[in-house]
Design an enzyme around this catalytic site. Structure first.
Site, PDB file in Angstrom:
ATOM      1  N   THR A  92       0.833  -1.203   0.000  1.00 46.38           N
ATOM      2  CA  THR A  92       0.000   0.000   0.000  1.00 46.38           C
ATOM      3  C   THR A  92       0.871   1.258   0.000  1.00 46.38           C
ATOM      4  OG1 THR A  92      -1.715  -1.216   1.180  1.00 46.38           O
ATOM      5  CG2 THR A  92      -1.856   1.190   1.263  1.00 46.38           C
TER       6      THR A  92
ATOM      7  N   GLN B 136       0.611  -8.986  -6.537  1.00 45.48           N
ATOM      8  CA  GLN B 136       0.198 -10.387  -6.687  1.00 45.48           C
ATOM      9  C   GLN B 136       1.007 -11.131  -7.740  1.00 45.48           C
ATOM     10  OE1 GLN B 136      -1.693 -12.089  -4.746  1.00 45.48           O
ATOM     11  NE2 GLN B 136      -2.716 -10.475  -3.595  1.00 45.48           N
TER      12      GLN B 136
ATOM     13  N   HIS C 236       4.691  -9.937   2.264  1.00 42.86           N
ATOM     14  CA  HIS C 236       3.859 -11.003   2.844  1.00 42.86           C
ATOM     15  C   HIS C 236       3.074 -11.797   1.816  1.00 42.86           C
ATOM     16  CE1 HIS C 236      -0.325  -9.181   3.121  1.00 42.86           C
ATOM     17  NE2 HIS C 236       0.377  -8.093   2.843  1.00 42.86           N
TER      18      HIS C 236
ATOM     19  N   THR D 114      14.545   4.595   9.873  1.00 44.44           N
ATOM     20  CA  THR D 114      15.482   3.482  10.096  1.00 44.44           C
ATOM     21  C   THR D 114      14.914   2.198   9.494  1.00 44.44           C
ATOM     22  OG1 THR D 114      16.273   4.552  12.090  1.00 44.44           O
ATOM     23  CG2 THR D 114      16.718   2.185  11.903  1.00 44.44           C
TER      24      THR D 114
ATOM     25  N   CYS E  13     -17.757  -8.489   3.059  1.00 43.18           N
ATOM     26  CA  CYS E  13     -18.604  -8.680   4.237  1.00 43.18           C
ATOM     27  C   CYS E  13     -18.192  -7.743   5.364  1.00 43.18           C
ATOM     28  CB  CYS E  13     -18.547 -10.116   4.714  1.00 43.18           C
ATOM     29  SG  CYS E  13     -16.897 -10.641   5.135  1.00 43.18           S
TER      30      CYS E  13
HETATM   31  N1  PLP Z   1      -2.081  -4.548  -4.177  1.00 52.19           N
HETATM   32  C1  PLP Z   1      -2.594  -5.774  -4.343  1.00 52.19           C
HETATM   33  C2  PLP Z   1      -2.927  -6.259  -5.711  1.00 52.19           C
HETATM   34  C3  PLP Z   1      -2.838  -6.585  -3.239  1.00 52.19           C
HETATM   35  O1  PLP Z   1      -3.377  -7.788  -3.399  1.00 52.19           O
HETATM   36  C4  PLP Z   1      -2.515  -6.085  -1.947  1.00 52.19           C
HETATM   37  C5  PLP Z   1      -2.808  -6.877  -0.751  1.00 52.19           C
HETATM   38  O2  PLP Z   1      -3.731  -7.669  -0.725  1.00 52.19           O
HETATM   39  C6  PLP Z   1      -1.959  -4.809  -1.846  1.00 52.19           C
HETATM   40  C7  PLP Z   1      -1.761  -4.066  -2.978  1.00 52.19           C
HETATM   41  C8  PLP Z   1      -1.598  -4.215  -0.526  1.00 52.19           C
HETATM   42  O3  PLP Z   1      -0.420  -4.797  -0.014  1.00 52.19           O
HETATM   43  P1  PLP Z   1      -0.072  -4.643   1.527  1.00 52.19           P
HETATM   44  O4  PLP Z   1      -0.981  -5.546   2.265  1.00 52.19           O
HETATM   45  O5  PLP Z   1       1.370  -5.072   1.636  1.00 52.19           O
HETATM   46  O6  PLP Z   1      -0.254  -3.215   1.867  1.00 52.19           O
END
Ligand code: PLP
Length: 397
Positions: free
Chosen positions: A72, A178, A200, A236, A325
């Site tokens: 994000t 993704q 992650h 940092t 949901c």
């Molecule tokens: N963009 C896409 C296509 C995602 O699937 C996700 C997370 O599901 C994100 C951005 C956001 O990533 P993060 O959870 O590391 O902020």
């Protein structure tokens, strides 16, 4: 109860090798990489190594890699940097199926006076490329388009789009959160200016991301502070997570080189082909030709996705639904709505997303448990009863 985790587009397990690599950097080698002493300096060396490994996974050079806190942050930084670097331009182009990290930022910026074009998709989730190109103008500051969709796995032709956008002198960003680690990529051979990825989603921990910034791309930092990341992102460094992401990138690259995704694709195909054969009124959402190998979104018509998930949960099976949901409204997701998936199908859509840790036994277990779950829920569904009635009166007519 054993957990069958098929929700890897939501997040992934930290690989054991990644955890092992990270562990010493919490309480043994806890130095600040900016310190003058060698205790900190050694940590800086490990960060350098991690940067090289991330760069190698996507075909970048280490200097083009900026560590952030998540996908994000990378998305927001890229789009805002492009706007700040091109202050005379007030137009942004993105799509109707972006993750909220881009979609909600686009909506926010449109309320702040920017003109934002959301490019539509067809019923298979494919981007309307003509619409995209017709909407580029001298006023366009940035085009931000995801590489692969998190809900359907549909892959957009990013290399082709990036080149055309670049030819018009417009900054191109892709949210590849993704896609990275699931399909081979080499950004050096594309027109991509900026790319986001998130740890992650590829077996590194949560809270670490990357923004790739092509050399000579005009950039304005979002996190203004110290000289870290070449002055492009103050703060940092999240040392252990950066080292973990380096290891995860190395593992993902090895997995891609060994064509490990073919096994995952086979498992995914077995899951979806068997389900659509066994369960009536089960449909795949999205273009089956151009899809991530680990993802399937299946609509089980006339049942509620949330009810399916709750019943699967009883068996330890973790998947996702296509409804928001969390909003309390059970609105079908914006992605399925943009594709025009009918209400009765969107509501019963379930996403299964696999990883290299899934086994054939797990897929067989899902195939044993899921069809009776759908049958049971349909017995309770007024929509299903209505559909069956309508179909039998059509047959009689
Ligand atoms: N963009 C896409 C296509 C995602 O699937 C996700 C997370 O599901 C994100 C951005 C956001 O990533 P993060 O959870 O590391 O902020």
């Amino acid at each position: 109860m054993k957990v069958i985790y098929v929700d890897n587009n939501a997040t992934t397990k930290v690989a054991p090798e990644v955890l092992e690599e990270m562990q010493p950097y919490f309480s043994e080698y806890y130095g600040n990489p900016s310190s003058m002493h060698s205790f900190g300096g050694n940590v800086a060396g490990k960060i350098r190594e991690a940067r090289q490994k991330v760069a190698a996974l996507i075909g970048a050079t280490p200097e083009e890699i900026v560590f952030t806190s998540c996908g994000t942050e990378s998305d927001g930084t890229a789009i805002r940097a492009a706007l700040e670097s091109n202050p005379d331009k007030r137009h942004i182009v993105t799509t109707r199926v972006e993750h909220p990290a881009v979609k909600n930022l686009g909506e926010t910026l449109s309320k702040r006076g920017y003109r934002v074009t959301f490019v539509p998709v067809d019923s298979e989730g494919r981007l309307d490329l003509d619409y995209l190109h017709q909407n580029l103008s001298d006023d366009t500051a940035v085009v931000s388009i995801m590489w692969a969709n998190n809900e359907t796995g549909v892959i957009f032709p990013i290399e082709e789009i990036a080149q055309k956008v670049k030819d018009q002198g417009i900054v191109f960003h892709t949210d590849a959160v993704q896609a990275v680690g699931k399909i081979p990529m080499d950004v050096s051979r594309t027109g991509i200016d900026m790319l986001s990825l998130s740890g992650h989603k590829l077996h590194a921990p949560k809270g670490i991301g990357v923004l790739y910034i092509r050399k000579r791309t005009k950039f304005a930092p979002f996190m203004i502070g110290g000289h870290q990341e070449g002055g492009r992102r103050g703060g940092t460094e999240n040392v252990a997570s950066i080292i973990g992401l380096g290891k995860a990138s190395q593992l993902a690259r090895e997995h891609l080189q060994a064509r490990g995704y073919e096994r995952i694709r086979k498992l995914r195909d077995k899951l979806e082909n068997t389900l659509i054969a066994k369960v009536p009124h089960a449909l795949i959402n999205g273009d089956r030709q151009n899809r991530l190998p680990n993802t399937t979104s299946i609509a089980f018509e006339y049942v509620e996705g949330e009810a399916i998930l709750l019943m699967l949960n009883e068996y330890g099976i973790c998947a996702s639904s296509g409804s928001a949901c969390t909003s309390g409204s059970l609105e079908p997701s914006h992605v399925l709505r943009a594709m025009g998936v009918p209400f009765t199908a969107a509501h019963g859509s379930i996403r299964f997303s696999l990883s290299r840790y899934n086994t054939e036994e797990e897929i067989d277990f899902i195939l044993e448990k899921l069809p009776p779950v759908i049958a049971r829920l349909r017995e309770l569904s007024p929509f299903w009863k209505e559909a069956v009635r309508a179909q039998s009166s059509k047959l009689r007519a």
